[in-house]
Design an enzyme around this catalytic site. Structure first.
Site, short mmCIF file in Angstrom:
data_model
loop_
_atom_site.label_atom_id
_atom_site.label_comp_id
_atom_site.label_asym_id
_atom_site.label_seq_id
_atom_site.Cartn_x
_atom_site.Cartn_y
_atom_site.Cartn_z
N ARG A 52 0.32 14.86 12.63
CA ARG A 52 1.03 14.40 11.42
C ARG A 52 1.30 15.62 10.53
O ARG A 52 0.68 15.82 9.50
CB ARG A 52 0.21 13.33 10.70
CG ARG A 52 0.01 12.10 11.57
CD ARG A 52 -0.62 10.96 10.85
NE ARG A 52 0.30 10.27 9.95
CZ ARG A 52 -0.05 9.16 9.28
NH1 ARG A 52 -1.29 8.70 9.37
NH2 ARG A 52 0.81 8.56 8.48
N LYS A 67 0.85 -1.21 0.00
CA LYS A 67 0.00 0.00 0.00
C LYS A 67 0.88 1.25 0.00
O LYS A 67 0.64 2.19 -0.75
CB LYS A 67 -0.89 0.01 1.23
CG LYS A 67 -1.48 1.37 1.58
CD LYS A 67 -2.31 1.38 2.83
CE LYS A 67 -1.59 1.81 4.04
NZ LYS A 67 -1.41 3.26 4.22
N ASN A 68 1.93 1.23 0.84
CA ASN A 68 2.73 2.44 1.02
C ASN A 68 3.72 2.68 -0.11
O ASN A 68 4.51 3.61 -0.06
CB ASN A 68 3.43 2.42 2.38
CG ASN A 68 2.42 2.60 3.50
OD1 ASN A 68 1.26 2.95 3.25
ND2 ASN A 68 2.83 2.31 4.71
N ASP A 93 4.88 0.72 11.77
CA ASP A 93 3.62 0.04 11.43
C ASP A 93 3.58 -1.38 12.00
O ASP A 93 2.50 -1.96 12.14
CB ASP A 93 3.44 -0.04 9.91
CG ASP A 93 3.31 1.34 9.30
OD1 ASP A 93 3.50 1.47 8.08
OD2 ASP A 93 3.05 2.29 10.06
N ARG A 105 -8.23 -0.54 4.62
CA ARG A 105 -7.44 0.50 3.97
C ARG A 105 -6.08 -0.05 3.58
O ARG A 105 -5.43 0.45 2.65
CB ARG A 105 -7.26 1.71 4.92
CG ARG A 105 -8.54 2.52 5.13
CD ARG A 105 -8.26 3.79 5.90
NE ARG A 105 -7.10 4.44 5.33
CZ ARG A 105 -6.11 4.92 6.08
NH1 ARG A 105 -6.15 4.83 7.39
NH2 ARG A 105 -5.08 5.51 5.52
N CYS A 139 -4.63 7.50 9.40
CA CYS A 139 -4.75 6.95 10.75
C CYS A 139 -4.49 8.05 11.79
O CYS A 139 -3.58 8.85 11.65
CB CYS A 139 -3.73 5.82 10.93
SG CYS A 139 -4.13 4.38 9.96
C1 EPZ Z 1 4.29 6.84 5.94
O1 EPZ Z 1 3.61 7.86 6.63
C2 EPZ Z 1 3.31 5.66 5.90
N1 EPZ Z 1 2.11 6.07 5.22
C3 EPZ Z 1 2.97 5.23 7.33
O2 EPZ Z 1 2.16 4.07 7.21
C4 EPZ Z 1 4.24 4.85 8.05
O3 EPZ Z 1 3.91 4.55 9.39
C5 EPZ Z 1 5.21 6.03 8.02
O4 EPZ Z 1 5.46 6.42 6.65
C6 EPZ Z 1 6.55 5.69 8.66
O5 EPZ Z 1 7.11 4.61 8.03
C7 EPZ Z 1 2.08 6.10 3.87
O6 EPZ Z 1 3.07 5.86 3.22
C8 EPZ Z 1 0.78 6.47 3.24
P1 EPZ Z 1 6.62 9.98 8.01
P2 EPZ Z 1 4.23 9.35 6.66
O7 EPZ Z 1 6.53 11.25 7.24
O8 EPZ Z 1 4.92 9.63 5.39
C9 EPZ Z 1 6.86 13.31 11.29
C10 EPZ Z 1 0.27 2.75 7.60
O9 EPZ Z 1 -0.22 2.23 8.59
N2 EPZ Z 1 6.75 14.28 10.20
O10 EPZ Z 1 7.77 9.06 7.79
O11 EPZ Z 1 3.18 10.26 7.13
C11 EPZ Z 1 5.60 12.51 11.51
O12 EPZ Z 1 4.69 13.22 12.34
C12 EPZ Z 1 0.78 4.16 7.65
O13 EPZ Z 1 0.43 2.18 6.50
C13 EPZ Z 1 6.91 15.63 10.47
O14 EPZ Z 1 7.11 16.02 11.62
O15 EPZ Z 1 5.30 9.16 7.82
C14 EPZ Z 1 6.14 11.26 12.19
O16 EPZ Z 1 6.35 11.54 13.57
C15 EPZ Z 1 0.65 4.74 9.04
N3 EPZ Z 1 6.84 16.53 9.45
C16 EPZ Z 1 7.50 11.06 11.54
O17 EPZ Z 1 7.82 12.31 10.93
C17 EPZ Z 1 6.60 16.11 8.16
O18 EPZ Z 1 6.57 16.99 7.25
C18 EPZ Z 1 7.52 10.00 10.46
O19 EPZ Z 1 6.49 10.34 9.55
C19 EPZ Z 1 6.43 14.74 7.90
C20 EPZ Z 1 6.53 13.84 8.93
#
Ligand code: EPZ
Length: 436
Positions: free
Chosen positions: A124, A22-23, A313, A409, A119
């Site tokens: 986020r 999915k991701n 995840d 999802r 989620c």
């Molecule tokens: C992706 O989310 C995945 N979602 C998530 O999977 C996964 O948990 C996550 O990466 C980490 O591997 C999709 O790909 C659709 P991040 P993403 O940006 O991109 C902070 C699932 O269950 N952050 O790596 O949103 C954020 O708050 C989902 O499949 C900022 O602060 O994750 C978090 O604490 C859940 N500012 C950390 O970084 C930003 O601009 C990691 O988030 C972006 C992120």
């Protein structure tokens, strides 16, 4: 409301092959907007977020439809003039809507994105996405509920350091840089396999990306021209693979996962080794075996972190395994504040758990006679819901997981996958009495 019913106590045996990730599919669908020729994504599972993505693509004027045998593939053709505004209801339905910021800015010169959904794992923000795009020359306006990006001429290549290895921000900036003028270097980039997969797709369409999978990614942009097209087989879903592996650990028995390199989830498999499961690793698959009469070992202190660490995840999945292990364990998730919303459901099934900030403390089993019992729980989010289904496999009795739509999802048919390896698990039909 959608329910999944699980009756625990069965050991598992069989082979399962995870679907496309999915991701990876979600950013890839957005990336097709950077292509001026047709693209094909092969074997894309029927997930709610994929259907939402197809609706979003149609809403902005892109042409993306299911095709090929049984509609297994997604075929995209360069749309007519696109609209840069994402409808709020689609933006709010998934986190994956954030991936449309860069492609729509490239294609239309003005992208408007209501803040993304997904989620409820805690705050986020998208500040890293926006800071990187601003460094490339995008002008950003934030209103209370939406962000508007504009560009004058092409985006410009830049050197940019991500303040943390955000998967989404790395994907956004990689996509933006592909069509910027000049070269972009991303430092502190995320290293997940999904980043490598999106880079492979973009390179197959004519981009020039090097270093994907490392913390330093270099992209030589086209100066505004669109990429070509390509056909791409999406990488397997490593979190789904971890889910099936965890099922074997919870229920006992032996499960073989095919079509997913063990390296994609190395930290999770190492954790299962630690609990006393027998994990055999091949080149493109692995097996997990646990003798039902031999309880799992607890005493684990896990930390969810960016790849190659234990995937955030997979943290709830590890928790489901540890509920039945002997001895206390703790899991800390450094990425999401509310990763363990599923703890409430674990407790409703009799587990002794508590959350302390970002840490889930699990007491584990003290004696043979303290398995989980049946009951009704609610899926709080995608992976928390999957973890509750896993916990139910080890319960003595029947568990109903409500709000199971969250699970669809990210899994086309998790109950069906688990039933195929011996679990007593199914989705209730609409209108079927959950109490029966
Ligand atoms: C992706 O989310 C995945 N979602 C998530 O999977 C996964 O948990 C996550 O990466 C980490 O591997 C999709 O790909 C659709 P991040 P993403 O940006 O991109 C902070 C699932 O269950 N952050 O790596 O949103 C954020 O708050 C989902 O499949 C900022 O602060 O994750 C978090 O604490 C859940 N500012 C950390 O970084 C930003 O601009 C990691 O988030 C972006 C992120």
């Amino acid at each position: 409301m959608e329910y999944i019913r699980v009756t625990g106590g069965r050991t598992l045996c069989g082979t399962v092959r995870p679907a496309a990730a999915k991701n990876s599919v979600l950013p890839l669908l957005a990336a097709t907007l950077l292509c001026g020729e047709p693209c094909t994504l092969r074997d894309v599972p029927r997930l709610k977020d994929v259907e939402t993505s197809l609706a979003l693509l149609a809403a902005v004027g892109a042409d993306a439809v299911r095709g090929g045998p049984g509609g297994r593939h997604i075929v995209t053709r360069p749309g007519r003039a696109l609209c840069g505004t994402v409808p709020a209801e689609l933006a709010g339905a998934m986190r994956g809507s954030v991936f449309y910021l860069a492609p729509l800015l490239i294609r239309t010169g003005c992208a408007v994105l209501p803040l993304p959904g997904g989620c409820r794992l805690g705050p986020r923000p998208i500040d890293i996405h926006l800071a990187g795009l601003a460094a490339m020359g995008a002008r950003i306006e934030m209103s209370g509920s939406a962000v508007t990006l504009r560009r004058r001429g092409s985006l410009q290549g830049t050197e940019f350091t991500l303040r943390l290895p955000s998967v989404g921000a790395t994907l956004t900036l990689m996509m933006a840089a592909c069509c910027a003028a000049g070269t972009t270097t991303l430092h502190g980039a995320a290293r997940e396999p999904e980043i490598v997969d999106t880079a492979a797709f973009l390179n197959a369409a004519g981009a020039e990306i090097s270093g994907a999978g490392t913390a330093c990614i270099r992209i030589r942009g086209t100066g505004g021209a669109l990429l070509g097209g390509c056909e791409h087989s999406v990488l397997p879903d490593r979190i789904a693979a971890a889910t099936y592996a965890a099922a074997a650990a919870v229920a006992g028995g032996s499960v073989t996962v095919e079509g997913c390199p063990p390296d994609y989830l190395a930290a999770f498999l190492d954790f299962l080794d630690q609990t006393g499961c027998t994990v055999l690793r091949g080149k493109n698959g692995f097996s997990v075996t646990r003798c039902p009469s031999r309880p799992l070992r607890g005493g684990c202190d896990l930390v969810a972190a960016a790849y190659p660490g234990l995937a955030t995840d997979a943290a709830p999945l590890a928790a489901a395994v540890l509920l039945g292990a002997e001895g206390p364990s703790r899991i800390y998730d450094g990425l999401f504040q509310n990763r363990f919303a599923c703890a409430e459901g674990f407790a409703a099934l009799g587990a002794d758990v508590c959350t302390e900030g970002r840490t889930l403390a699990i007491a584990g089993r003290e004696a043979e006679n303290t398995p989980l019992h049946g009951g009704t729980v609610r899926a709080p989010d995608l992976r928390g819901g999957a973890a509750l289904v896993l916990a139910a496999l080890g319960a003595r009795g029947t568990v109903l997981v409500a709000d199971a739509g969250h699970i669809r999802r990210g899994y086309a048919d998790l109950p069906g996958d688990l039933a195929s390896i011996g679990a007593d698990c199914r989705t209730l039909c609409p209108g079927e009495n959950p109490g029966c």
